[in-house]
Design an enzyme around this catalytic site. Structure first.
Site: not given
Length: 884
Positions: A607-611, A647-648, A778, A830
């Site tokens: 959950h970082n800016s890449t996501h 959103h995150d 998402d 998964q």
């Protein structure tokens, strides 16, 4: 002649004789015999003129070559013209028919609302006093279009033919008044009842370049619908006729069908009233006249406010009804109306707004029936209900003296009659229930439960017991979430559901988890372009591919030093015109993206800016799909892109359940409900509005801002997983199923356009689409190319491993025990995630947006995880490693 002539006898006894060596000629000599009549070429010479109408009826004819028109008279039998003139001068009446048709006249289907109509081949009447290239042009155009064509030479024969065949299109020669008055013919036809749905075309002489074009008003006043400038080209005549068919004729055909609808309304036993959007009465049926005591002449054209009202209704009932109608929703309930005599009557009313041109409410339809206690014993209502794949029809008798079949069942309608024998407390209780039953503001689920309760009273015991089970399910709060089996069945699925779809009910007291993140980070160390064009070549080259689904976000993360959001955001926002919509400068947008990205935790593995950039990319990709684009407005697109970006923001790398169990400040602030999602939106708006340099909303209208803000908040809150199945099921029931039904019932090419237009008419549907879109964006990792899918799986697993480690250290409940770094099988996790959350959601989204690339990736990735699971691999493997 070298060959014998061909002879054909029609069903009507008309004999056709054609010379076979002239078969290639479009104007061959034809002889028709009937009684004593003999026809050579196109005109008749007969002693029995009174027996044949003065109409030339052409049904088909071989198509002439392009050069045949000018040479027509040269190929005609010698003396034909003279005989024709003699025939006309003597008032000879004639009819001719031919053998073959170049175009097949077939019926076509036309849709008007839910009605499917069958339209017969178009019939055309040509009224030309003499034969020339113009009449030939229209004749051959009818032949090409597959129309049935008749030609009349005199006003009398024209009117006689029209009254016999009721042609949809009439073409009148208006070039020369020497033979007949075209306007008089038009008026005489317009004076007949069938002409109401006929299109009449005037052929006028061509004007020279220096001559001013005459006004069309005299033609319109005479009854013509259109004018056609003289042009004997078959293509020009064909184009004109086809345009008339697909325009006026098709519209008139639909209007004729409305007569059947009005006939049904006139014979309907329910009182029906139709008003305009301004509440002006436009129609009432005879049942309405009988019920209210008015004649329709006294009502039509009046506003509803002009009619007397009953004082027995609640004070705010009309406001409630108007609120429903303005929102495009149907209202139904009990309403008191005042008859012409002054008496108040109680009615069951259903008021339905009808969406018309421009997506606005154009009409309001009201259905009314009497609610009379004396009639209740005689009335029977039927309810249709779907249960476990079967349709049941339940019949309820509206009788106050009904006897309950089962002890535990309560018939709400019979409560008031029983209250006199009950104690005071019971009386008050039953009275309250009766009031609840008759509430005007009633939730749909309450209506469903009331219908089932009523249906139980006269149902067989087996059906009544099944309905008890139905009521038991309906009264639960989790109507959309599937029920899981025991933990032994699938621990990976249960742990995922427990971690993602609960809000921390397994909570310990005294433990607190507090964020230590500083929200006022300095941005001076960030490498951000000054303008959208001021981008390093390596980054610009990567961004050239950003519209592709296979775009590699990890490469952008590497070249931007873990700050991909600003660069991708500038490119995507420019493509969708976000700055123009918000009326903000590129510098303000760049500063805003910089602030938002700075508040993502680069220390989080997932959950970082890449996501955030990945979700923004997926959202932009979805917005580019034709049906999504056609269903949303520009404001919706801007809201979706902003929601994906924020959103995150400030995500701590821990789930909502963890924060609630730890008693964090955020969990306390947001009452353990949608903790992170509420924080993301609140913080994003705080960061945006606290500094004018990055306030992208500072220049937009207040109303636009409120609408935009509400849409952004709604989309971000939709990413919270506790309502995952509710969002998916609502999308399937409100979007997928209606669209599938429309596409099945409609074979027209514009069905997709009609579907998206219907969605735009209902804001609730647009909201469902936006929620579904950001939810899919998402969690789109399993639908990415395999290399990207594997990387994302490793990152989310690491984040869950870190959470489990911290829960153990702090003595907190372990939310997802399966995510223990020493024992976890990533392939199994998964597989469970795809099976439980992804497959159904993306099937539904694919059915709407058409995403074959994503579905192919999903199938390949699922197969990859299955292979690893079968090999008992707990770690991740790239595709290249599997080949080794």
């Amino acid at each position: 002649m070298g060959c014998a002539p061909s002879i054909h006898v029609s069903q009507s006894g008309v004999i056709y004789c054609r010379d076979s060596d002239e078969s290639n000629s479009p104007h061959q000599t034809t002889t028709i015999s009937q009684g004593t009549a003999t026809l050579h070429g196109l005109f008749i010479k007969t002693d029995a003129a009174d027996s044949i109408p003065s109409v030339l009826a052409y049904q088909s004819r071989q198509q002439p070559p392009p050069s045949a028109g000018p040479r027509r008279k040269e190929r005609r039998e010698p003396g034909a013209s003279a005989r024709a003139r003699a025939s006309r001068c003597c008032g000879v009446e004639a009819e001719t028919q031919t053998q073959t048709s170049n175009a097949s006249a077939s019926t076509t289907e036309v849709q008007i609302g839910p009605m499917r109509l069958t339209q017969d081949p178009i019939q055309v009447l040509l009224i030309f006093a003499k034969e020339d290239n113009q009449s030939d042009g229209f004749w051959w155009a009818c032949d090409r279009a597959g129309y049935r064509c008749n030609i009349a030479r005199t006003p009398e024969s024209a009117l006689e033919c029209f009254l016999d065949k009721h042609q949809e299109i009439i073409v009148i020669d208006h070039r020369n008044s020497r033979y007949f008055d075209a306007e008089d013919i038009c008026r005489s036809i317009r004076a007949t009842k069938p002409s109401e749905h006929t299109v009449i075309l005037a052929v006028v002489p061509r004007t020279s370049a220096d001559q001013e074009e005459t006004s069309v008003l005299p033609l319109l006043n005479a009854g013509f619908d259109r004018q056609f400038m003289e042009n004997s080209s078959i293509t020009a005549c064909y184009n004109e006729l086809v345009q008339i068919e697909h325009g006026e004729v098709r519209s008139q055909f639909k209007l004729r069908a409305c007569n059947a609808v009005f006939t049904a309304l006139d014979h309907c036993q329910e009182a029906i009233e139709i008003t305009s959007e301004d509440h002006v009465i436009q129609y009432v049926n005879p049942a309405f006249e009988r019920m209210m005591g008015y004649h329709k002449g006294e009502l039509i054209g009046k506003e509803l406010t002009e009619l007397p009202k009953s004082d027995k209704n609640c004070a705010d009932l009309l406001d409630t009804i108007n609120t429903f109608i303005k929102k495009g929703k149907e209202w139904q309930g009990v309403y008191y109306a005042r008859r012409k005599s002054g008496d108040s009557i109680q009615q069951h009313v259903k008021i339905t707004p009808v969406i018309g041109q421009g997506g606005k409410i154009r009409h309001v339809v009201s259905l009314k029936r009497l609610h009379d206690a004396s009639e209740n014993n005689k009335q029977v209502s039927s309810y249709l209900m779907h249960f476990k794949g079967f349709w049941f029809v339940f019949t309820e008798s509206h009788s106050f003296k009904c006897k309950n079949r089962r002890k535990d069942s309560i018939d709400v309608k019979s409560i008031t009659s029983q209250s006199s024998d009950a104690p005071g407390l019971q009386t008050r209780r039953y009275s309250s229930m009766a009031r609840i039953h008759s509430m005007t503001i009633e939730a749909p689920i309450t209506k469903v439960i009331n219908i089932i309760n009523a249906a139980q009273e006269n149902s067989p015991i087996t059906v009544a017991e099944a309905l008890d089970r139905v009521l038991e399910i309906l009264r639960t709060t989790e109507l959309y979430s599937p029920q899981l089996g025991t933990k032994d069945e699938d621990p990976h699925t249960n742990d995922l559901v427990g971690g993602l779809m609960t809000d921390g009910l397994r909570r310990l007291s005294g433990n607190e988890y507090v964020f230590s993140k500083n929200m006022n980070l300095s941005h001076s160390h960030l490498s951000v372009p000054n303008t959208i064009n001021d981008v390093p070549p390596c980054i610009a080259q990567l961004l050239d591919n950003e519209e592709s689904w296979d775009f590699n976000i990890f490469e952008l993360e590497a070249v931007t030093n873990k700050r991909p959001l600003v660069h991708l955001g500038l490119k995507v926002f420019a493509r969708f015109g976000v700055s123009e919509f918000l009326n903000c400068s590129e510098a303000t947008l760049r500063a805003w993206l910089q602030v938002i990205e700075a508040n993502y935790h680069s220390s989080n593995s997932y959950h970082n800016s890449t996501h955030a950039a990945d979700v923004l990319h997926a959202t932009a990709f979805f917005l580019g799909k034709e049906r999504v684009k056609g269903s949303l407005d520009h404001l919706d697109e801007v809201a979706a892109l902003i929601a994906a970006t924020i959103h995150d923001v400030d995500h701590p790398g821990r789930t909502n359940s963890f924060l609630c169990n730890a008693g964090s400040e955020l969990a306390v602030l947001y009452n353990d409900t949608a903790v992170l999602e509420s924080h993301h939106t609140a913080l994003a708006f705080q960061l945006t509005t606290k500094d004018s340099k990055c306030n992208i909303f500072k220049n937009i209208d207040r109303n636009h801002y409120r609408t935009l803000r509400q849409a952004i908040i709604d989309m971000v809150l939709a990413t919270e997983m506790t309502k995952h199945f509710e969002h998916v099921n609502k999308f399937v029931n409100s979007i997928n199923k209606p669209m599938a039904s429309e596409e099945t019932s409609s074979h027209s090419e514009g069905s997709n356009c009609e579907c998206t237009a219907n969605i735009k008419n209902f804001p609730d549907n647009q909201t469902l689409i936006k929620r579904m879109m950001i939810k899919c964006a998402d969690v789109a990792n399993p639908c990415r190319p395999l290399e990207l899918c594997i990387e994302w799986a490793g990152r989310i697993s690491e984040e869950y491993f870190a959470q489990t480690d911290e829960e153990k250290r702090q003595g907190l409940p372990v939310v997802m025990p399966v995510f223990d770094r020493n024992t976890c099988s990533i392939p199994k996790s998964q597989i469970s995630f795809i099976d439980y959350f992804i497959t159904d959601m993306f099937d539904a989204w694919d059915a709407f947006a058409h995403l074959p690339v994503l579905m192919q990736h999903l199938a390949n990735n699922y197969k990859h995880w299955k292979t690893l699971d079968e090999l008992k691999c707990k770690s991740l493997r790239l595709p290249s490693e599997n080949n080794n």
